[in-house]
Design a protein around this motif. Structure first.
Motif, PDB file in Angstrom:
ATOM      1  N   PHE A  78       0.820  -1.214   0.000  1.00 10.98           N
ATOM      2  CA  PHE A  78       0.000   0.000   0.000  1.00 10.98           C
ATOM      3  C   PHE A  78       0.855   1.265   0.000  1.00 10.98           C
ATOM      4  O   PHE A  78       0.446   2.287  -0.553  1.00 10.98           O
ATOM      5  CB  PHE A  78      -0.987  -0.036   1.166  1.00 10.98           C
ATOM      6  N   GLU A  79       2.021   1.189   0.582  1.00  8.14           N
ATOM      7  CA  GLU A  79       2.936   2.334   0.513  1.00  8.14           C
ATOM      8  C   GLU A  79       3.366   2.591  -0.922  1.00  8.14           C
ATOM      9  O   GLU A  79       3.450   3.739  -1.366  1.00  8.14           O
ATOM     10  CB  GLU A  79       4.153   2.073   1.400  1.00  8.14           C
ATOM     11  N   GLN A  80       3.619   1.500  -1.671  1.00  9.52           N
ATOM     12  CA  GLN A  80       4.007   1.676  -3.073  1.00  9.52           C
ATOM     13  C   GLN A  80       2.846   2.207  -3.904  1.00  9.52           C
ATOM     14  O   GLN A  80       3.024   3.076  -4.762  1.00  9.52           O
ATOM     15  CB  GLN A  80       4.523   0.358  -3.661  1.00  9.52           C
ATOM     16  N   VAL A  81       1.647   1.681  -3.663  1.00  6.84           N
ATOM     17  CA  VAL A  81       0.465   2.180  -4.368  1.00  6.84           C
ATOM     18  C   VAL A  81       0.263   3.665  -4.083  1.00  6.84           C
ATOM     19  O   VAL A  81      -0.013   4.467  -4.979  1.00  6.84           O
ATOM     20  CB  VAL A  81      -0.782   1.368  -3.971  1.00  6.84           C
ATOM     21  N   SER A  82       0.402   4.032  -2.822  1.00  7.59           N
ATOM     22  CA  SER A  82       0.240   5.434  -2.441  1.00  7.59           C
ATOM     23  C   SER A  82       1.294   6.323  -3.106  1.00  7.59           C
ATOM     24  O   SER A  82       0.987   7.410  -3.606  1.00  7.59           O
ATOM     25  CB  SER A  82       0.325   5.573  -0.920  1.00  7.59           C
ATOM     26  N   ALA A  83       2.545   5.847  -3.126  1.00  8.90           N
ATOM     27  CA  ALA A  83       3.630   6.640  -3.696  1.00  8.90           C
ATOM     28  C   ALA A  83       3.466   6.829  -5.202  1.00  8.90           C
ATOM     29  O   ALA A  83       3.751   7.905  -5.739  1.00  8.90           O
ATOM     30  CB  ALA A  83       4.967   5.973  -3.390  1.00  8.90           C
ATOM     31  N   GLN A  84       3.003   5.768  -5.892  1.00  3.30           N
ATOM     32  CA  GLN A  84       2.924   5.834  -7.351  1.00  3.30           C
ATOM     33  C   GLN A  84       1.604   6.426  -7.840  1.00  3.30           C
ATOM     34  O   GLN A  84       1.575   7.160  -8.838  1.00  3.30           O
ATOM     35  CB  GLN A  84       3.122   4.444  -7.952  1.00  3.30           C
ATOM     36  N   TRP A  85       0.514   6.121  -7.163  1.00  2.00           N
ATOM     37  CA  TRP A  85      -0.799   6.576  -7.620  1.00  2.00           C
ATOM     38  C   TRP A  85      -1.387   7.694  -6.770  1.00  2.00           C
ATOM     39  O   TRP A  85      -2.178   8.492  -7.251  1.00  2.00           O
ATOM     40  CB  TRP A  85      -1.777   5.406  -7.644  1.00  2.00           C
ATOM     41  N   GLY A  86      -1.088   7.692  -5.500  1.00  3.08           N
ATOM     42  CA  GLY A  86      -1.700   8.673  -4.597  1.00  3.08           C
ATOM     43  C   GLY A  86      -3.063   8.251  -4.100  1.00  3.08           C
ATOM     44  O   GLY A  86      -3.387   8.407  -2.934  1.00  3.08           O
ATOM     45  N   LYS A  87      -3.873   7.703  -4.976  1.00  7.63           N
ATOM     46  CA  LYS A  87      -5.193   7.194  -4.621  1.00  7.63           C
ATOM     47  C   LYS A  87      -5.559   6.086  -5.604  1.00  7.63           C
ATOM     48  O   LYS A  87      -4.922   5.929  -6.652  1.00  7.63           O
ATOM     49  CB  LYS A  87      -6.241   8.304  -4.672  1.00  7.63           C
ATOM     50  N   PHE A  88      -6.564   5.302  -5.268  1.00 11.44           N
ATOM     51  CA  PHE A  88      -7.062   4.309  -6.211  1.00 11.44           C
ATOM     52  C   PHE A  88      -8.537   4.048  -5.955  1.00 11.44           C
ATOM     53  O   PHE A  88      -9.117   4.579  -5.005  1.00 11.44           O
ATOM     54  CB  PHE A  88      -6.208   3.037  -6.207  1.00 11.44           C
ATOM     55  N   ASP A  89      -9.144   3.248  -6.826  1.00  8.47           N
ATOM     56  CA  ASP A  89     -10.609   3.173  -6.864  1.00  8.47           C
ATOM     57  C   ASP A  89     -11.211   1.821  -6.500  1.00  8.47           C
ATOM     58  O   ASP A  89     -12.372   1.767  -6.102  1.00  8.47           O
ATOM     59  CB  ASP A  89     -11.095   3.559  -8.267  1.00  8.47           C
ATOM     60  N   PHE A  90     -10.476   0.743  -6.675  1.00  6.31           N
ATOM     61  CA  PHE A  90     -11.060  -0.568  -6.342  1.00  6.31           C
ATOM     62  C   PHE A  90      -9.974  -1.566  -5.992  1.00  6.31           C
ATOM     63  O   PHE A  90      -8.809  -1.413  -6.368  1.00  6.31           O
ATOM     64  CB  PHE A  90     -11.940  -1.099  -7.485  1.00  6.31           C
ATOM     65  N   LEU A  91     -10.390  -2.579  -5.253  1.00  8.62           N
ATOM     66  CA  LEU A  91      -9.489  -3.649  -4.829  1.00  8.62           C
ATOM     67  C   LEU A  91     -10.210  -4.986  -4.952  1.00  8.62           C
ATOM     68  O   LEU A  91     -11.379  -5.099  -4.579  1.00  8.62           O
ATOM     69  CB  LEU A  91      -9.035  -3.433  -3.390  1.00  8.62           C
ATOM     70  N   LEU A  92      -9.506  -5.972  -5.475  1.00 16.70           N
ATOM     71  CA  LEU A  92     -10.022  -7.347  -5.497  1.00 16.70           C
ATOM     72  C   LEU A  92      -9.115  -8.220  -4.646  1.00 16.70           C
ATOM     73  O   LEU A  92      -7.915  -8.308  -4.890  1.00 16.70           O
ATOM     74  CB  LEU A  92     -10.072  -7.903  -6.925  1.00 16.70           C
ATOM     75  N   HIS A  93      -9.704  -8.867  -3.657  1.00 14.02           N
ATOM     76  CA  HIS A  93      -9.010  -9.791  -2.750  1.00 14.02           C
ATOM     77  C   HIS A  93      -9.432 -11.205  -3.154  1.00 14.02           C
ATOM     78  O   HIS A  93     -10.600 -11.570  -3.055  1.00 14.02           O
ATOM     79  CB  HIS A  93      -9.440  -9.468  -1.313  1.00 14.02           C
ATOM     80  N   SER A  94      -8.474 -11.976  -3.648  1.00 11.45           N
ATOM     81  CA  SER A  94      -8.757 -13.350  -4.066  1.00 11.45           C
ATOM     82  C   SER A  94      -7.699 -14.267  -3.468  1.00 11.45           C
ATOM     83  O   SER A  94      -6.892 -14.871  -4.174  1.00 11.45           O
ATOM     84  CB  SER A  94      -8.770 -13.452  -5.600  1.00 11.45           C
ATOM     85  N   VAL A  95      -7.715 -14.329  -2.147  1.00 10.78           N
ATOM     86  CA  VAL A  95      -6.686 -15.052  -1.399  1.00 10.78           C
ATOM     87  C   VAL A  95      -7.354 -16.039  -0.452  1.00 10.78           C
ATOM     88  O   VAL A  95      -8.265 -15.667   0.290  1.00 10.78           O
ATOM     89  CB  VAL A  95      -5.817 -14.075  -0.574  1.00 10.78           C
ATOM     90  N   ALA A  96      -6.905 -17.278  -0.490  1.00 13.25           N
ATOM     91  CA  ALA A  96      -7.405 -18.285   0.459  1.00 13.25           C
ATOM     92  C   ALA A  96      -6.292 -19.285   0.732  1.00 13.25           C
ATOM     93  O   ALA A  96      -5.584 -19.709  -0.182  1.00 13.25           O
ATOM     94  CB  ALA A  96      -8.630 -18.998  -0.099  1.00 13.25           C
ATOM     95  N   PHE A  97      -6.142 -19.644   1.994  1.00 14.55           N
ATOM     96  CA  PHE A  97      -5.118 -20.620   2.368  1.00 14.55           C
ATOM     97  C   PHE A  97      -5.520 -21.301   3.664  1.00 14.55           C
ATOM     98  O   PHE A  97      -6.054 -20.671   4.579  1.00 14.55           O
ATOM     99  CB  PHE A  97      -3.757 -19.942   2.565  1.00 14.55           C
ATOM    100  N   ALA A  98      -5.250 -22.604   3.727  1.00 14.65           N
ATOM    101  CA  ALA A  98      -5.360 -23.363   4.967  1.00 14.65           C
ATOM    102  C   ALA A  98      -4.256 -24.416   4.935  1.00 14.65           C
ATOM    103  O   ALA A  98      -3.958 -24.968   3.867  1.00 14.65           O
ATOM    104  CB  ALA A  98      -6.724 -24.049   5.096  1.00 14.65           C
ATOM    105  N   PRO A  99      -3.629 -24.705   6.060  1.00 13.45           N
ATOM    106  CA  PRO A  99      -2.628 -25.770   6.092  1.00 13.45           C
ATOM    107  C   PRO A  99      -3.243 -27.081   5.598  1.00 13.45           C
ATOM    108  O   PRO A  99      -4.380 -27.408   5.942  1.00 13.45           O
ATOM    109  CB  PRO A  99      -2.244 -25.853   7.575  1.00 13.45           C
ATOM    110  N   ARG A 100      -2.499 -27.797   4.777  1.00 14.51           N
ATOM    111  CA  ARG A 100      -3.031 -28.996   4.122  1.00 14.51           C
ATOM    112  C   ARG A 100      -3.606 -29.988   5.122  1.00 14.51           C
ATOM    113  O   ARG A 100      -4.682 -30.562   4.912  1.00 14.51           O
ATOM    114  CB  ARG A 100      -1.935 -29.653   3.285  1.00 14.51           C
ATOM    115  N   GLU A 101      -2.885 -30.206   6.234  1.00 19.16           N
ATOM    116  CA  GLU A 101      -3.338 -31.211   7.195  1.00 19.16           C
ATOM    117  C   GLU A 101      -4.659 -30.807   7.846  1.00 19.16           C
ATOM    118  O   GLU A 101      -5.458 -31.667   8.235  1.00 19.16           O
ATOM    119  CB  GLU A 101      -2.271 -31.472   8.255  1.00 19.16           C
TER     120      GLU A 101
END
Length: 257
Positions: A78-101
């Motif tokens: 987010f620091e890089q996004v802020s430095a390069q863009w200053g602001k932004f309009d949307f975010l997509l979170h497509s992250v899922a994880f669970a230990p295999r066992e």
């Protein structure tokens, strides 16, 4: 040809591209096709060669490392996004994880540590992203996360991820209420099963795919391109009145008894 959704001039961050076949990749392409500028993240150096082609295809101005298990990694993005863009309009979170066992045992047998890890990476990370997005969405915006039918009903072999996705969907509702005054919309996009790298961790996934195809009215599974088009609509102001909703993209599978 006129765009069905016009995101020209908008900028968005997509988290969770594993390769060109990821749901997140389909969404990133749809955002770009609608005119948006799209930044991406990748997990680590091993994953980067699989994400780089997607970044090149959409002309991503930023491709940033992000391992949610590492302290400060999300803040650095987010620091890089802020430095390069200053602001932004949307975010997509497509992250899922669970230990295999823990994923491959019944939900009552999963460990406390495994449950906590799955909840932190798959659910709480979305709320962390919402908090970090807030000061950068100065003119409102859209926060989207990817869920699954296993949040509503017991899906064989989905196990631990069922309660985790249920918590994610509840988080969407509460975040939508929290952020409404700032015109930040929040959505869960519940996609039907798609053969992705993440899905391969679910036991007997091929059998699940076959069962879902058989019970879906059209007998067709949803594609990442179809999910992407819905995500592009949700990123637009037109979806504003739907904030807080779980949007199903499963060719009507979820309505079948």
């Amino acid at each position: 040809m006129q765009k069905l959704v016009d995101l020209t001039g908008k900028r968005g961050l997509v988290v969770g591209v594993a390769n060109e076949h990821s749901i997140a990749a389909g969404c990133a392409r749809a955002f770009r096709a609608a005119g948006a500028e799209v930044a991406l993240t990748y997990l680590n150096d091993i994953a980067k060669p699989y994400v780089q082609p997607v970044a090149d295809e959409i002309g991503a101005p930023m491709l940033m490392p992000l391992d949610l298990r590492e302290e400060g990694a999300l803040e650095a993005v987010f620091e890089q996004v802020s430095a390069q863009w200053g602001k932004f309009d949307f975010l997509l979170h497509s992250v899922a994880f669970a230990p295999r066992e823990d994923l491959h045992t019944s939900v009552v047998n999963c460990s406390s540590k495994g449950f906590s890890v799955a909840m932190d990476i798959s659910c709480h990370s979305f709320l962390r992203m919402a908090r970090l997005s807030r000061p950068l969405m100065t003119e409102g915006g859209a926060l989207m996360t990817v869920s699954y039918y296993g949040a509503d009903r017991v899906v064989e072999d989905y196990n631990l991820m069922g309660p985790v996705k249920a918590a994610l969907e509840a988080s969407v509702r509460y975040a939508a209420a929290d952020l409404a005054a700032e015109d930040i919309r929040v959505f869960a996009l519940s996609a039907g099963p798609i053969k992705t790298r993440a899905a391969s961790g679910i036991a007997h996934f091929d059998e699940l795919i076959d069962r879902v195809r058989e019970r879906t009215p059209s007998h067709h599974l949803v594609s990442i391109e179809e999910v992407g088009r819905i995500a592009a609509f949700l990123a637009s102001e037109a979806a504003g009145p739907m904030s807080g909703s779980v949007i199903y993209a499963d060719n009507s599978f979820h309505v079948m008894a």
